[in-house]
Design an enzyme around this catalytic site. Structure first.
Site, mmCIF file in Angstrom:
data_model
loop_
_atom_site.group_PDB
_atom_site.id
_atom_site.type_symbol
_atom_site.label_atom_id
_atom_site.label_comp_id
_atom_site.label_asym_id
_atom_site.label_seq_id
_atom_site.Cartn_x
_atom_site.Cartn_y
_atom_site.Cartn_z
ATOM 1 N N HIS A 64 -100.683 75.143 -5.226
ATOM 2 C CA HIS A 64 -99.450 75.533 -5.913
ATOM 3 C C HIS A 64 -99.326 77.062 -5.830
ATOM 4 O O HIS A 64 -100.299 77.762 -6.068
ATOM 5 C CB HIS A 64 -99.480 75.104 -7.382
ATOM 6 C CG HIS A 64 -99.455 73.621 -7.585
ATOM 7 N ND1 HIS A 64 -98.334 72.933 -7.974
ATOM 8 C CD2 HIS A 64 -100.415 72.693 -7.433
ATOM 9 C CE1 HIS A 64 -98.613 71.645 -8.052
ATOM 10 N NE2 HIS A 64 -99.872 71.463 -7.733
ATOM 11 N N ARG A 85 -95.102 75.470 -11.030
ATOM 12 C CA ARG A 85 -94.896 74.380 -11.992
ATOM 13 C C ARG A 85 -96.026 74.406 -13.015
ATOM 14 O O ARG A 85 -97.183 74.588 -12.658
ATOM 15 C CB ARG A 85 -94.891 73.058 -11.232
ATOM 16 C CG ARG A 85 -95.047 71.832 -12.109
ATOM 17 C CD ARG A 85 -95.130 70.552 -11.300
ATOM 18 N NE ARG A 85 -93.849 69.888 -11.169
ATOM 19 C CZ ARG A 85 -93.492 69.163 -10.120
ATOM 20 N NH1 ARG A 85 -94.274 69.037 -9.095
ATOM 21 N NH2 ARG A 85 -92.312 68.576 -10.102
ATOM 22 N N THR A 86 -95.683 74.230 -14.272
ATOM 23 C CA THR A 86 -96.714 74.054 -15.299
ATOM 24 C C THR A 86 -96.870 72.561 -15.550
ATOM 25 O O THR A 86 -95.894 71.868 -15.815
ATOM 26 C CB THR A 86 -96.330 74.791 -16.591
ATOM 27 O OG1 THR A 86 -96.282 76.195 -16.312
ATOM 28 C CG2 THR A 86 -97.348 74.550 -17.686
ATOM 29 N N HIS A 87 -98.091 72.083 -15.425
ATOM 30 C CA HIS A 87 -98.365 70.663 -15.655
ATOM 31 C C HIS A 87 -98.683 70.407 -17.124
ATOM 32 O O HIS A 87 -99.227 71.271 -17.817
ATOM 33 C CB HIS A 87 -99.549 70.196 -14.804
ATOM 34 C CG HIS A 87 -99.245 70.133 -13.346
ATOM 35 N ND1 HIS A 87 -99.327 71.234 -12.528
ATOM 36 C CD2 HIS A 87 -98.847 69.102 -12.558
ATOM 37 C CE1 HIS A 87 -98.988 70.876 -11.300
ATOM 38 N NE2 HIS A 87 -98.689 69.598 -11.282
ATOM 39 N N GLU A 186 -106.549 58.026 -12.526
ATOM 40 C CA GLU A 186 -106.629 56.768 -13.261
ATOM 41 C C GLU A 186 -107.907 55.997 -12.927
ATOM 42 O O GLU A 186 -108.485 56.154 -11.857
ATOM 43 C CB GLU A 186 -105.432 55.853 -12.883
ATOM 44 C CG GLU A 186 -104.092 56.406 -13.247
ATOM 45 C CD GLU A 186 -103.690 57.592 -12.376
ATOM 46 O OE1 GLU A 186 -104.029 57.614 -11.170
ATOM 47 O OE2 GLU A 186 -103.066 58.514 -12.930
ATOM 48 N N SER A 205 -96.822 64.697 -13.109
ATOM 49 C CA SER A 205 -95.711 65.643 -13.326
ATOM 50 C C SER A 205 -94.393 64.869 -13.363
ATOM 51 O O SER A 205 -94.373 63.659 -13.596
ATOM 52 C CB SER A 205 -95.686 66.682 -12.192
ATOM 53 O OG SER A 205 -95.348 66.071 -10.965
ATOM 54 N N ASN A 228 -102.559 59.995 -1.410
ATOM 55 C CA ASN A 228 -103.707 59.077 -1.484
ATOM 56 C C ASN A 228 -103.202 57.752 -2.031
ATOM 57 O O ASN A 228 -102.167 57.712 -2.694
ATOM 58 C CB ASN A 228 -104.779 59.646 -2.436
ATOM 59 C CG ASN A 228 -104.219 59.904 -3.833
ATOM 60 O OD1 ASN A 228 -103.575 60.931 -4.080
ATOM 61 N ND2 ASN A 228 -104.431 58.977 -4.738
HETATM 62 I I1 8IG Z 1 -101.835 64.254 -5.300
HETATM 63 O O1 8IG Z 1 -103.717 59.123 -7.598
HETATM 64 C C1 8IG Z 1 -102.170 62.950 -6.733
HETATM 65 N N1 8IG Z 1 -101.789 63.186 -7.975
HETATM 66 N N2 8IG Z 1 -102.228 60.464 -11.710
HETATM 67 N N3 8IG Z 1 -102.999 59.783 -9.636
HETATM 68 C C2 8IG Z 1 -102.405 60.711 -10.433
HETATM 69 N N4 8IG Z 1 -101.973 61.877 -9.965
HETATM 70 C C3 8IG Z 1 -102.140 62.120 -8.671
HETATM 71 C C4 8IG Z 1 -102.733 61.211 -7.795
HETATM 72 C C5 8IG Z 1 -103.186 59.970 -8.307
HETATM 73 N N5 8IG Z 1 -102.744 61.763 -6.573
#
Ligand code: 8IG
Length: 265
Positions: A64, A85-87, A186, A205, A228
């Site tokens: 970022h 961006r602020t998460h 997760e 986000s 992913n």
């Molecule tokens: I890049 O698999 C990214 N951000 N929650 N899960 C969540 N956020 C993510 C993931 C993911 N990959």
């Protein structure tokens, strides 16, 4: 005036002064993998360190940037590119998360484009694939709004702009984005829960920002880069390095795609 809005107006005034502009048309938040889109979409007229503008925080994540850029698009419209961006997981609260959106609105934007890197639940997807966000499920248990502010979220993700995106690339798939609070990914069981709820994409986000954008009267468009497959869907452990690598590989393709879409808005 409400403090979050006042802070956004202060920031907007500083950006107007720094970039010598009166207003913008589009706010554009570029998440993991999307950074190059702005370069292909038009000509940069200003680049400002976000730390010089009230309300922005230094990004804590590799991938970022901390810049705010004003870009004159090939279409002639102006975009504010929010690279900072602020998460939600950073712990600065929902107003900090919403700041880029509210600054865009205070600068006169009518459209907010939100992009992110995320995990894919659909088995047919593969890393490096961009998808359109059709709707969201907000699992943060928070709202960027407070008080008796009952904002309608039907068609939050603009059907009009999703149609434009499909005109640019008819092969784009769409999915429901599930915002988890993070910063951990997760468990496989949580991914199955998200799937059972109707989710297709998992991320950290966008949903809160989209709500803030709708409240500010902006038309919202969202895209995720699937970096992913979500935990348990892919057989190998998730890593941030993998996320960055998938983003870099997909970058030229998705940058061109997004540049084409925003020039049609
Ligand atoms: I890049 O698999 C990214 N951000 N929650 N899960 C969540 N956020 C993510 C993931 C993911 N990959």
């Amino acid at each position: 005036m409400e403090t979050a809005k006042k802070l956004a107006e202060d920031a907007a005034q500083k950006i107007k002064d720094a970039a010598d502009i009166e207003s913008i048309d589009i706010g554009l938040t570029l998440g993991s993998g999307w950074a190059k889109a702005a370069d292909l979409a038009g000509e940069e007229i200003a680049s400002i360190d976000a730390s010089e503008i009230p309300g922005f925080h230094k990004p804590s994540v590799a991938g970022h940037t901390g810049k705010l850029r004003v870009v004159k698009l090939d279409s002639g419209k102006h975009a504010l590119v929010v690279g900072a961006r602020t998460h939600f997981y950073e712990g600065y609260g929902v107003d900090a998360v919403s700041h880029g959106v509210r600054v865009s609105a205070a600068l006169g934007a009518e459209v907010m484009v939100l992009t992110n890197g995320a995990g894919g639940i659909k088995e047919s997807w593969s890393p490096g694939q961009p998808v359109i966000i059709s709707d969201h499920i907000n699992l943060t248990a928070h709202s960027p709004l407070s008080g008796a502010n009952f904002v309608d979220l039907t068609d939050l993700y603009s059907p009009r702009i999703r149609k434009i995106a499909l005109e640019v690339d008819e092969t784009l798939d769409q999915g429901v984005y599930v915002q988890f609070p993070g910063p951990h990914y997760e468990t496989p069981a949580e991914v199955q829960m998200a799937k059972a709820m109707g989710g297709d994409i998992v991320g950290m986000s966008t949903a809160l920002e989209a709500i803030a954008a709708r409240e500010a009267g902006l038309e919202v468009f969202g895209m995720s880069l699937i970096t992913n497959l979500a935990a348990g869907i892919q057989k190998t452990p998730l890593s941030h390095a993998e996320v960055i690598e998938a983003g870099q590989k997909a970058e030229p393709v998705i940058a061109k795609l997004l540049a084409q879409i925003i020039n049609k808005l």
